[in-house]
Scaffold this active site. Structure first.
Site, PDB file in Angstrom:
ATOM      1  N   LYS A  27     -18.696 -22.849  22.769  1.00 23.52           N
ATOM      2  CA  LYS A  27     -17.433 -22.912  22.008  1.00 23.52           C
ATOM      3  C   LYS A  27     -16.275 -23.227  22.944  1.00 23.52           C
ATOM      4  O   LYS A  27     -15.881 -22.411  23.761  1.00 23.52           O
ATOM      5  CB  LYS A  27     -17.127 -21.610  21.276  1.00 23.52           C
ATOM      6  CG  LYS A  27     -15.987 -21.846  20.263  1.00 23.52           C
ATOM      7  CD  LYS A  27     -15.219 -20.619  19.856  1.00 23.52           C
ATOM      8  CE  LYS A  27     -14.045 -20.277  20.734  1.00 23.52           C
ATOM      9  NZ  LYS A  27     -12.930 -21.245  20.743  1.00 23.52           N
ATOM     10  N   CYS A  44      -6.952 -19.105  36.930  1.00 19.93           N
ATOM     11  CA  CYS A  44      -7.235 -17.671  36.998  1.00 19.93           C
ATOM     12  C   CYS A  44      -7.112 -17.137  38.422  1.00 19.93           C
ATOM     13  O   CYS A  44      -6.800 -15.979  38.629  1.00 19.93           O
ATOM     14  CB  CYS A  44      -8.603 -17.373  36.417  1.00 19.93           C
ATOM     15  SG  CYS A  44      -9.867 -18.475  37.029  1.00 19.93           S
ATOM     16  N   GLU A  68      -0.911 -10.923  34.349  1.00 22.54           N
ATOM     17  CA  GLU A  68      -1.214 -12.345  34.531  1.00 22.54           C
ATOM     18  C   GLU A  68      -0.273 -13.183  33.662  1.00 22.54           C
ATOM     19  O   GLU A  68      -0.305 -13.098  32.443  1.00 22.54           O
ATOM     20  CB  GLU A  68      -2.679 -12.614  34.146  1.00 22.54           C
ATOM     21  CG  GLU A  68      -3.133 -13.999  34.545  1.00 22.54           C
ATOM     22  CD  GLU A  68      -4.605 -14.249  34.258  1.00 22.54           C
ATOM     23  OE1 GLU A  68      -5.092 -13.850  33.190  1.00 22.54           O
ATOM     24  OE2 GLU A  68      -5.264 -14.867  35.127  1.00 22.54           O
TER      25      GLU A  68
HETATM   26  P1  NAP Z   1      -8.485 -16.217  25.602  1.00 23.60           P
HETATM   27  O1  NAP Z   1      -7.955 -15.730  24.305  1.00 23.60           O
HETATM   28  O2  NAP Z   1      -9.153 -15.268  26.491  1.00 23.60           O
HETATM   29  O3  NAP Z   1      -9.425 -17.468  25.274  1.00 23.60           O
HETATM   30  C1  NAP Z   1     -10.572 -17.868  25.982  1.00 23.60           C
HETATM   31  C2  NAP Z   1     -11.669 -18.280  25.002  1.00 23.60           C
HETATM   32  O4  NAP Z   1     -12.100 -17.151  24.242  1.00 23.60           O
HETATM   33  C3  NAP Z   1     -11.240 -19.316  23.969  1.00 23.60           C
HETATM   34  O5  NAP Z   1     -12.318 -20.170  23.682  1.00 23.60           O
HETATM   35  C4  NAP Z   1     -10.887 -18.436  22.795  1.00 23.60           C
HETATM   36  O6  NAP Z   1     -10.848 -19.071  21.553  1.00 23.60           O
HETATM   37  C5  NAP Z   1     -11.987 -17.419  22.854  1.00 23.60           C
HETATM   38  N1  NAP Z   1     -11.697 -16.191  22.123  1.00 23.60           N
HETATM   39  C6  NAP Z   1     -10.482 -15.652  21.795  1.00 23.60           C
HETATM   40  N2  NAP Z   1     -10.645 -14.513  21.107  1.00 23.60           N
HETATM   41  C7  NAP Z   1     -11.975 -14.314  20.964  1.00 23.60           C
HETATM   42  C8  NAP Z   1     -12.768 -13.317  20.344  1.00 23.60           C
HETATM   43  N3  NAP Z   1     -12.224 -12.287  19.706  1.00 23.60           N
HETATM   44  N4  NAP Z   1     -14.108 -13.419  20.415  1.00 23.60           N
HETATM   45  C9  NAP Z   1     -14.691 -14.455  21.059  1.00 23.60           C
HETATM   46  N5  NAP Z   1     -13.987 -15.440  21.641  1.00 23.60           N
HETATM   47  C10 NAP Z   1     -12.648 -15.378  21.622  1.00 23.60           C
HETATM   48  O7  NAP Z   1      -7.326 -16.906  26.383  1.00 23.60           O
HETATM   49  P2  NAP Z   1      -6.023 -17.587  25.741  1.00 23.60           P
HETATM   50  O8  NAP Z   1      -5.568 -16.927  24.509  1.00 23.60           O
HETATM   51  O9  NAP Z   1      -6.294 -19.024  25.656  1.00 23.60           O
HETATM   52  O10 NAP Z   1      -4.977 -17.281  26.889  1.00 23.60           O
HETATM   53  C11 NAP Z   1      -4.384 -15.997  26.979  1.00 23.60           C
HETATM   54  C12 NAP Z   1      -4.331 -15.547  28.413  1.00 23.60           C
HETATM   55  O11 NAP Z   1      -5.659 -15.486  28.944  1.00 23.60           O
HETATM   56  C13 NAP Z   1      -3.629 -16.496  29.368  1.00 23.60           C
HETATM   57  O12 NAP Z   1      -2.268 -16.371  29.347  1.00 23.60           O
HETATM   58  C14 NAP Z   1      -4.245 -16.087  30.660  1.00 23.60           C
HETATM   59  O13 NAP Z   1      -3.610 -14.953  31.165  1.00 23.60           O
HETATM   60  C15 NAP Z   1      -5.653 -15.758  30.306  1.00 23.60           C
HETATM   61  N6  NAP Z   1      -6.594 -16.872  30.584  1.00 23.60           N
HETATM   62  C16 NAP Z   1      -7.403 -16.751  31.650  1.00 23.60           C
HETATM   63  C17 NAP Z   1      -8.280 -17.772  31.954  1.00 23.60           C
HETATM   64  C18 NAP Z   1      -9.194 -17.694  33.125  1.00 23.60           C
HETATM   65  O14 NAP Z   1      -9.722 -18.719  33.529  1.00 23.60           O
HETATM   66  N7  NAP Z   1      -9.454 -16.547  33.653  1.00 23.60           N
HETATM   67  C19 NAP Z   1      -8.318 -18.912  31.173  1.00 23.60           C
HETATM   68  C20 NAP Z   1      -7.492 -19.001  30.051  1.00 23.60           C
HETATM   69  C21 NAP Z   1      -6.634 -17.961  29.795  1.00 23.60           C
HETATM   70  P3  NAP Z   1      -9.446 -19.674  21.036  1.00 23.60           P
HETATM   71  O15 NAP Z   1      -9.558 -21.070  21.402  1.00 23.60           O
HETATM   72  O16 NAP Z   1      -9.339 -19.459  19.590  1.00 23.60           O
HETATM   73  O17 NAP Z   1      -8.344 -18.942  21.740  1.00 23.60           O
END
Ligand code: NAP
Ligand code: MG
Length: 499
Positions: A182, A291, A393
């Site tokens: 996904k 990250c 973060e």
């Molecule tokens: P996120 O919510 O953690 O999203 C990462 C992935 O998980 C996406 O494919 C997302 O789908 C999915 N996801 C979200 N909620 C889920 C759930 N309940 N069950 C299963 N999968 C789920 O990250 P984001 O909202 O894009 O970003 C928020 C924050 O996360 C950023 O500001 C940053 O701090 C952090 N982040 C960290 C990394 C890293 O590489 N460590 C990468 C991205 C973001 P959707 O597409 O619907 O969101």
């Protein structure tokens, strides 16, 4: 031509069992080009029932054609895929930039080459996954088989859309697993383009299934699915915890690559030119949406003013703008939500008493980019390690500068975080550098460099930055399980019950 004037809406269906299909609900969602706010593509939106179909297809492929293929043939398919990606690199890089906003220079010269490298590297591993023989006592022969885990669910973020797909798919497939992937809702295009090349390379149907959709629906359904054997996730620590909880109900195996708040440390004895450049690469690369970004910049007190002067001067000269322009160094943030999150942290920093010494607001850009999600490279000084901007973060081009007096004080502060993904140190004192590498609680340490990656070198976190290591031989441990086989060589009955 600028990216603003080339927009035409592309369309993608779900990729399940080797077929392009609409979602059961018929619903779609749009992914914008973050530089312009215009719609780049319309994507079929997967939900639970589509995920069910994808998991069933992956199971059939795992029990069927895929397991009958030799390791050599698996390796050849992966290698073929790496070559196809290389042939289409320019086009894929342009789409990656249009979907994510990262400068074309990065997509073309960093992301795409690394995607190719990962598939190539793991193609080589397919034939080298071996068991062992164990010297057990008595007339017994004991050996191990290293077998694939089965059907893997993989959920990836938006910051390196294609590269994250490569980190996940390549080792899983090399080890003989099948996958339901996904992509992030903000950046699904790369994965859908990859699906076309997976088809062209000749992977059997169902080996790779791609189900774009929302995290709360498609993602949650995948993580909680009783039909998957393993879930691999990269994203926020908050969602990582939800994944681990959902997986716990089925005792699905989990690997997590989560957030970070990396200390990037500058000692007075470092080469300051190198350290300034390293601090910039550490935080402004990919608009800070990394990250392992060096978002806590610790600078030794005696050089703080000079360092900060040089850093803010250079940060002010970063070319922010059209990501399709090769001279651009920073494009837009991925989404309006991320942009607002960053703006929110600028307010928080001011409330906490930090000083904004560079940036802190969106840039002035041409009309074509006024709906884009741009922000300027931002530096906060007078930060202490307990402030929210030093602990949370932010995931943007925002760095918190913290000064330190001596090494003991530094190590304590550097480790004072819930995260432990990476760390950087700039010094000419090799003893100090290696002492730091040992004492810092992080999965990756860079000495006089930053953001170095290779498909052969493991990457992953300590503490709440997750568990499991991607890339290198360590990634194969995530995607294989060990079976121990005992064989009697004596030909005699065992034990005392039959006597
Ligand atoms: P996120 O919510 O953690 O999203 C990462 C992935 O998980 C996406 O494919 C997302 O789908 C999915 N996801 C979200 N909620 C889920 C759930 N309940 N069950 C299963 N999968 C789920 O990250 P984001 O909202 O894009 O970003 C928020 C924050 O996360 C950023 O500001 C940053 O701090 C952090 N982040 C960290 C990394 C890293 O590489 N460590 C990468 C991205 C973001 P959707 O597409 O619907 O969101
Ligand atoms: Mg997008």
């Amino acid at each position: 031509m600028s990216s603003a004037t080339t927009a035409t809406t592309r369309k993608y269906q779900l990729f399940i069992d080797g077929q392009w299909v609409d979602s059961d609900s018929g619903k779609t969602f749009n992914t914008p080009n973050p530089a312009t706010g215009e719609t780049l593509a319309e994507i079929a939106e997967a939900d639970k029932s589509d995920v069910d179909k994808a998991v069933s297809a992956a199971r059939r492929a795992f029990e069927g054609k895929w397991s009958k293929l030799s390791a050599r043939d698996r390796g050849r398919l992966l290698y073929k895929l790496s070559q196809l990606i290389e042939q289409h690199a320019a086009e894929l890089a342009a789409l990656e930039t249009a979907d994510n906003g990262k400068p074309i220079k990065e997509s073309l010269y960093v992301d795409l080459p690394q995607v190719v490298e990962n598939f190539e590297y793991f193609a080589g591993w397919a034939t080298k996954i071996e068991g062992e023989t164990i010297p057990v006592p008595g007339k017994m022969f004991n050996y191990t088989l290293r077998e694939p885990v089965g059907v893997c669910g993989q959920i990836i973020p938006w910051n390196f859309p294609l590269l994250m797909a490569a980190w996940k798919l390549a080792p899983a497939l090399a080890a003989g697993n099948t996958v339901v992937l996904k992509p992030a809702e903000q950046t699904p295009v790369g994965a859908m383009e990859l699906a076309k090349l997976i088809q062209e390379a000749g992977f059997p149907e169902g080996v790779v299934n791609i189900v774009p959709g929302y995290g709360e629906t498609a993602g949650a359904a995948l993580a909680a699915h009783p039909g998957i054997d393993k879930i691999a996730f990269t994203g926020s620590t908050e969602v990582g915890k939800m994944i681990a909880k959902a997986a716990a109900d089925n005792l699905t195996k989990v690997s997590l690559e989560l957030g970070g708040k990396a200390p990037n440390i500058v000692f007075a004895d470092s080469d300051l030119d190198q350290a300034v450049a390293g601090a910039m690469m550490g935080i402004f690369y990919n608009q800070g949406q990394v990250c392992c970004a060096g978002s806590r910049l610790f600078v030794e007190e005696s050089v703080k003013d000079e360092f900060l002067g040089r850093l803010s001067d250079k940060a002010g000269k970063i070319a922010v703008g059209d990501p399709m322009n090769k001279a651009t160094q920073m494009g837009p943030q991925v989404s309006e939500e991320q942009l607002n999150r960053i703006k929110g942290y600028v307010d928080i920093a001011r409330e906490e008493g930090a000083t904004v010494v560079a940036g802190g607001q969106p840039p002035q850009l041409d009309e074509a980019f006024q709906k884009g999600y741009f922000f300027t490279p931002t530096i906060f000084s007078e930060v202490n390690n307990s402030m929210r901007v030093a602990q949370e973060e932010i995931f943007g081009p925002v760095v918190s500068v913290i000064s330190f007096k001596d090494e003991d004080d530094l190590i304590k502060q550097a480790n004072d975080t819930i995260y432990g993904l990476s760390a950087g140190i700039w010094t000419r004192d090799i003893t100090r550098a290696h002492r730091f590498a040992k004492e810092i609680k992080a999965g990756v340490v860079w000495i006089n460099t930053y953001n170095m990656f290779n498909a052969a070198s493991p990457f992953g976190g300590y503490k709440q930055s997750g568990y499991g290591r991607e890339m290198g031989r360590h990634a194969l441990e995530l995607y294989t399980q060990v079976k121990s086989v005992w064989v009697d060589l004596s030909g005699r009955p065992i034990g005392w019950f039959g006597k």
